[in-house]
Motif scaffolding. Structure first.
Motif, PDB file in Angstrom:
ATOM      1  N   ALA A  75     -10.132  -5.792   8.067  1.00  0.00           N
ATOM      2  CA  ALA A  75     -11.097  -6.377   7.129  1.00  0.00           C
ATOM      3  C   ALA A  75     -11.274  -5.475   5.911  1.00  0.00           C
ATOM      4  CB  ALA A  75     -12.436  -6.601   7.832  1.00  0.00           C
ATOM      5  N   ARG A  76     -11.339  -4.169   6.144  1.00  0.00           N
ATOM      6  CA  ARG A  76     -11.480  -3.228   5.022  1.00  0.00           C
ATOM      7  C   ARG A  76     -10.241  -3.254   4.134  1.00  0.00           C
ATOM      8  NH1 ARG A  76     -14.080   2.108   8.060  1.00  0.00           N
ATOM      9  NH2 ARG A  76     -16.242   1.326   8.178  1.00  0.00           N
ATOM     10  N   LEU A  77      -9.074  -3.365   4.762  1.00  0.00           N
ATOM     11  CA  LEU A  77      -7.842  -3.423   3.992  1.00  0.00           C
ATOM     12  C   LEU A  77      -7.786  -4.668   3.117  1.00  0.00           C
ATOM     13  CD1 LEU A  77      -5.127  -2.042   3.456  1.00  0.00           C
ATOM     14  CD2 LEU A  77      -4.166  -3.362   5.356  1.00  0.00           C
ATOM     15  N   ARG A  78      -8.182  -5.811   3.700  1.00  0.00           N
ATOM     16  CA  ARG A  78      -8.199  -7.052   2.920  1.00  0.00           C
ATOM     17  C   ARG A  78      -9.209  -6.961   1.777  1.00  0.00           C
ATOM     18  NH1 ARG A  78      -7.768  -9.419   8.111  1.00  0.00           N
ATOM     19  NH2 ARG A  78     -10.038  -9.730   8.161  1.00  0.00           N
ATOM     20  N   ALA A  79     -10.376  -6.360   2.064  1.00  0.00           N
ATOM     21  CA  ALA A  79     -11.389  -6.213   1.015  1.00  0.00           C
ATOM     22  C   ALA A  79     -10.897  -5.294  -0.097  1.00  0.00           C
ATOM     23  CB  ALA A  79     -12.680  -5.665   1.624  1.00  0.00           C
ATOM     24  N   ALA A  80     -10.199  -4.215   0.293  1.00  0.00           N
ATOM     25  CA  ALA A  80      -9.669  -3.290  -0.704  1.00  0.00           C
ATOM     26  C   ALA A  80      -8.673  -3.983  -1.631  1.00  0.00           C
ATOM     27  CB  ALA A  80      -9.008  -2.100   0.000  1.00  0.00           C
ATOM     28  N   TRP A  81      -7.767  -4.762  -1.046  1.00  0.00           N
ATOM     29  CA  TRP A  81      -6.785  -5.493  -1.857  1.00  0.00           C
ATOM     30  C   TRP A  81      -7.467  -6.545  -2.725  1.00  0.00           C
ATOM     31  CZ3 TRP A  81      -2.335  -3.952  -3.268  1.00  0.00           C
ATOM     32  CH2 TRP A  81      -1.551  -3.133  -2.448  1.00  0.00           C
ATOM     33  N   LEU A  82      -8.541  -7.149  -2.202  1.00  0.00           N
ATOM     34  CA  LEU A  82      -9.272  -8.149  -2.973  1.00  0.00           C
ATOM     35  C   LEU A  82      -9.916  -7.519  -4.205  1.00  0.00           C
ATOM     36  CD1 LEU A  82     -10.240 -11.092  -3.100  1.00  0.00           C
ATOM     37  CD2 LEU A  82     -12.253 -10.395  -1.793  1.00  0.00           C
ATOM     38  N   PHE A  83     -10.494  -6.331  -4.036  1.00  0.00           N
ATOM     39  CA  PHE A  83     -11.113  -5.648  -5.164  1.00  0.00           C
ATOM     40  C   PHE A  83     -10.062  -5.100  -6.135  1.00  0.00           C
ATOM     41  CE2 PHE A  83     -14.805  -5.131  -2.190  1.00  0.00           C
ATOM     42  CZ  PHE A  83     -15.701  -5.869  -2.953  1.00  0.00           C
ATOM     43  N   LEU A  84      -8.912  -4.709  -5.605  1.00  0.00           N
ATOM     44  CA  LEU A  84      -7.860  -4.145  -6.456  1.00  0.00           C
ATOM     45  C   LEU A  84      -7.072  -5.216  -7.209  1.00  0.00           C
ATOM     46  CD1 LEU A  84      -6.342  -1.361  -4.160  1.00  0.00           C
ATOM     47  CD2 LEU A  84      -7.551  -1.010  -6.313  1.00  0.00           C
ATOM     48  N   ALA A  85      -7.108  -6.450  -6.713  1.00  0.00           N
ATOM     49  CA  ALA A  85      -6.276  -7.509  -7.291  1.00  0.00           C
ATOM     50  C   ALA A  85      -6.505  -7.706  -8.794  1.00  0.00           C
ATOM     51  CB  ALA A  85      -6.495  -8.812  -6.534  1.00  0.00           C
TER      52      ALA A  85
END
Length: 321
Positions: free
Chosen positions: A23-33
């Motif tokens: 979940a943290r990884l997906r959130a990180a990619w979402l913020f970085l996108a």
């Protein structure tokens, strides 16, 4: 039965941690996108276009008439003669100038920055004022500082010559930025003056993150401060220093404004960026200049990779420190 329940509990905890990490990884990619998309648009597209133009005969007068010519801008043979950036003596002179400038300037800035950071990390009256004053050279725009130093180093009107003549060190004025024997050293001096505060700032930040109890223990044990520095302080701030060196090396390898303002297109100080600009603008050879810019990108990427590997900087090293 008890063992089975313990194993089930352990498996459940591992599954929860795994789900949390995902979940943290997906959130990180979402913020970085958004940032990655903006970076691709602002930097990725110009880079790809520059690489493409390096394979064409594009000219600044009419880019629409450019044609694909393969690697001819890099290396080609006509009637037994070699042509292209890779066999251009001026290009290799620019490569040497850039590497020499980068190694000497970044080395001096790292050394002086470390010394200044150690001084600013000590407790003394007026430390805040001194910290603010040290940052002034870094805050001045490069063009402004280069122009300012250009006047100070002028052979007829410069204050540097006036001072050195007054104390008897010089017998006649020196054209610091025009003489091939002194031009590069003048550029390096100005760059060290301007960018040392940047290195000092990053190093000081690393020093202030160090725990004070290790120094208290060293004092109690009567360990020599010099030994403490080399055995404790330096290893702990090494990751920060490596990051600072990488940032400064990237900046130094693509140096343009400082050299161009102080010495224009002089061959004694011409960097790879100045060479590419000369081909692109002065000679209007967009294809040839783009090939030089592409080689500059490759050189920077390779040297950065070598620096990271040689420094042993790993993703988890900062956390372990």
């Amino acid at each position: 039965m008890t063992l089975a329940l313990q194993q089930d509990g352990t498996a459940t905890r591992k599954a929860k941690r795994s789900n949390l990490s995902s979940a943290r990884l997906r959130a990180a990619w979402l913020f970085l996108a958004p940032m990655m998309i903006a970076l691709a648009a602002v930097a990725g597209w110009p880079l790809l276009r520059t690489i493409w133009l390096g394979f064409t005969d594009a000219n600044l007068t009419d880019l629409s008439q450019s044609q694909f010519i393969g690697f001819e801008n890099y290396l080609s043979y006509y009637d037994g003669e070699a042509y292209g950036v890779l066999v251009d003596a001026e290009w290799w002179n620019a490569v040497w100038n850039t590497l020499w400038f980068s190694v000497i300037s970044v080395g001096l800035e790292t050394l002086f920055g470390l010394l200044i950071a150690l001084i600013l990390n000590a407790e003394f009256k007026g430390r805040g004022l001194v910290r603010a004053a040290v940052l002034i050279p870094w805050a001045i725009p490069t063009i402004v500082s280069a122009k300012m130093w250009g006047w100070m180093l002028h052979d007829q009107f410069g204050v540097i010559n006036e001072i050195l003549l007054g104390v008897g060190i010089l017998s006649e004025p020196v054209a610091w930025t025009a003489d091939p024997s002194t031009a590069m050293w003048a550029v390096i001096m100005v760059d060290v003056w301007k960018t040392t505060p940047f290195m000092a700032l990053l190093t000081l930040a690393a020093l202030q993150m160090l725990p004070g109890d290790i120094y208290e223990a060293a004092r109690v044990d009567g360990i020599n401060p010099i030994r403490v520095f080399f055995k404790v302080t330096l290893p702990l701030i090494r990751p920060a220093i490596i990051v600072a060196v990488i940032f400064r090396s990237l900046d130094a390898l693509r140096v343009f404004d400082l050299i161009y303002v102080l010495t224009s297109s002089s061959t004694s100080t011409m960097s790879m960026s100045v060479y590419a600009r000369q081909q692109l603008v002065d000679f209007q050879e967009v294809g040839y200049g783009s090939a030089a810019a592409t080689l500059l990108f490759i050189v920077i990427a390779l040297l950065t990779t070598i620096t990271v590997v040689a420094g042993g900087l790993k993703s988890g090293e900062g956390e372990q420190s």
